[in-house]
Design a protein around this motif. Structure first.
Motif, short mmCIF file in Angstrom:
data_model
loop_
_atom_site.label_atom_id
_atom_site.label_comp_id
_atom_site.label_asym_id
_atom_site.label_seq_id
_atom_site.Cartn_x
_atom_site.Cartn_y
_atom_site.Cartn_z
N TYR A 56 0.86 -1.19 0.00
CA TYR A 56 0.00 0.00 0.00
C TYR A 56 0.89 1.23 0.00
O TYR A 56 2.10 1.15 0.24
N LYS A 58 1.30 5.12 1.69
CA LYS A 58 0.87 5.98 2.80
C LYS A 58 1.54 7.33 2.59
O LYS A 58 2.67 7.55 3.02
N GLU A 82 -7.20 1.31 7.43
CA GLU A 82 -6.23 1.64 8.45
C GLU A 82 -5.84 0.33 9.13
O GLU A 82 -6.69 -0.41 9.60
N ASN A 83 -4.55 0.03 9.16
CA ASN A 83 -4.10 -1.25 9.71
C ASN A 83 -4.52 -1.43 11.16
O ASN A 83 -4.51 -0.49 11.95
N GLU A 99 -3.67 7.53 9.55
CA GLU A 99 -3.37 7.83 8.16
C GLU A 99 -4.01 6.80 7.24
O GLU A 99 -4.03 5.60 7.55
N ARG A 101 -4.38 4.33 4.06
CA ARG A 101 -3.55 3.51 3.18
C ARG A 101 -4.25 3.42 1.83
O ARG A 101 -5.46 3.21 1.78
N TYR A 102 -3.48 3.54 0.76
CA TYR A 102 -4.05 3.51 -0.59
C TYR A 102 -3.50 2.29 -1.33
O TYR A 102 -2.31 1.95 -1.22
#
Length: 360
Positions: A56, A58, A82-83, A99, A101-102
């Motif tokens: 991913y 970030k 989000e993890n 934050e 994640r993409y």
């Protein structure tokens, strides 16, 4: 005769090549693999996909925020998750930051395909050696695959060279050149953490389904990250749910020279099953990839590394000044700036190179 040969089609190499290409230089990228992206890697397995490198993005800095927004606008990236975090001796807990994640539903290597638009790339071409002449560099190639086309010769001549590959790989190419002893000494100072990535497929009927999409592990001697890779895909393909498990550096070192990584893969899945879901230990299939130079543990500490020869040669990558995709992109831009300074001093696009790609 090319103006510039760029060795390596990872993010640093692509960013560097785009800068120079858009300034009008005649640029050729030489890539030993079949695809673009380096550690932004996607593998097709059993009619489905698995992101076994960078899983991913970030974005933090301004350039990466701009890049991610551009890719989102073009529907290449989307917000994933989000993890969750799994701390030693504890259950899943919320991440320490919020934050986003993409991810790329079509595979993370879609990012590299976007950056590579308009560039001349020779794939499956490994640079074996490089020779220094008075007015040019001579690069000797070895075809890494039978897919290499007949019109690609065994040598490339260029006025300048960029090595956008891990420092140990750059050292192996440059070490025979006595003129580059100082540069080689700096390359030897760079160190990396390794990582093993397991791509595993499971029947989609397994229960219970995870109530998470990705889990980062803190202070775990075996595991670093587990991701439900199939949850990235907008449209499911194939008959399997795919999970990617990434090891800790210490675990990867134990298997770094092992020829058969299957046992290591099953050991990683067994540990993941203890922590998360019991059935993770019993996949329908698995593949393991060894990332020997996964994360810089001792970076160079500067944006790129330039030689003292009278012909331009620059090394770059995330191992220069910063980790991950953002560091690689900044290093590639810095390498292009240095090459351009030593050549014709043309106007480079800088951070605007992304908009130029989008217009192609």
């Amino acid at each position: 005769m090319y103006d510039i040969a760029v060795i390596g089609a990872g993010i640093a190499g692509l960013a560097c090549a785009q800068q120079l290409h858009q300034a009008g230089y005649n640029v050729l990228i030489l890539e030993k693999s079949r695809g673009l992206g380096g550690r932004i890697a996607t593998r097709r397995l059993h009619d489905t996909l698995a992101d076994h490198g960078t899983c991913y993005l970030k974005p933090k800095g301004e350039l990466m925020q701009q890049f991610v927004q551009l890719l989102c606008d073009r529907h290449i990236l989307q917000v994933w998750t989000e993890n969750s975090e799994f701390r030693k001796g504890a259950q899943l807990c919320a991440p320490t930051n919020s934050e986003f994640r993409y991810v790329a539903p079509a595979g993370m290597n879609a990012i590299a395909k976007f950056l590579g638009q308009g560039l001349a790339v020779w794939r499956s071409q490994r640079v074996e050696a490089i020779a220094f002449h008075n007015s040019y560099w001579q690069l000797s190639l070895e075809s890494a695959s039978s897919e290499a086309t007949a019109n690609q010769p065994s040598e490339v001549i260029a006025k300048a060279v960029v090595l956008a590959i891990p420092a140990p790989q750059a050292l192996a190419i440059l070490e025979p050149l006595t003129e580059l002893s100082t540069v080689c000494q700096q390359l030897r100072s760079v160190e990396f953490h390794p990582c093993l990535s397991v791509m595993a497929g499971y029947s989609s009927q397994l229960e219970p389904q995870p109530d998470w999409q990705a889990v980062s592990f803190v202070d775990n001697p075996v595991l670093a990250w587990v991701g439900w890779d199939s949850s990235k895909r907008v449209e499911k393909t194939g008959n399997f749910e795919v999970f990617v498990v990434q090891s800790s550096a210490d675990f990867a070192r134990r298997y770094l020279e092992t020829s058969d990584l299957q046992a290591a893969g099953y050991e990683l899945l067994a540990k993941a099953s203890e922590c998360l879901l019991p059935w993770l230990a019993k996949p329908e299939w698995l593949q393991v990839h060894r990332w020997r130079y996964a994360f810089p543990s001792r970076p160079l500490g500067q944006s790129c590394l330039s030689t003292e020869t009278n012909l331009p040669l620059v090394c770059c990558g995330d191992w220069c000044g910063g980790n991950f995709v953002e560091g690689a992109m900044h290093s590639g831009i810095a390498a292009a700036t240095e090459i351009n300074r030593q050549m014709e001093g043309r106007s480079l696009p800088g951070s605007n190179f992304l908009q130029a790609i989008a217009l192609e």
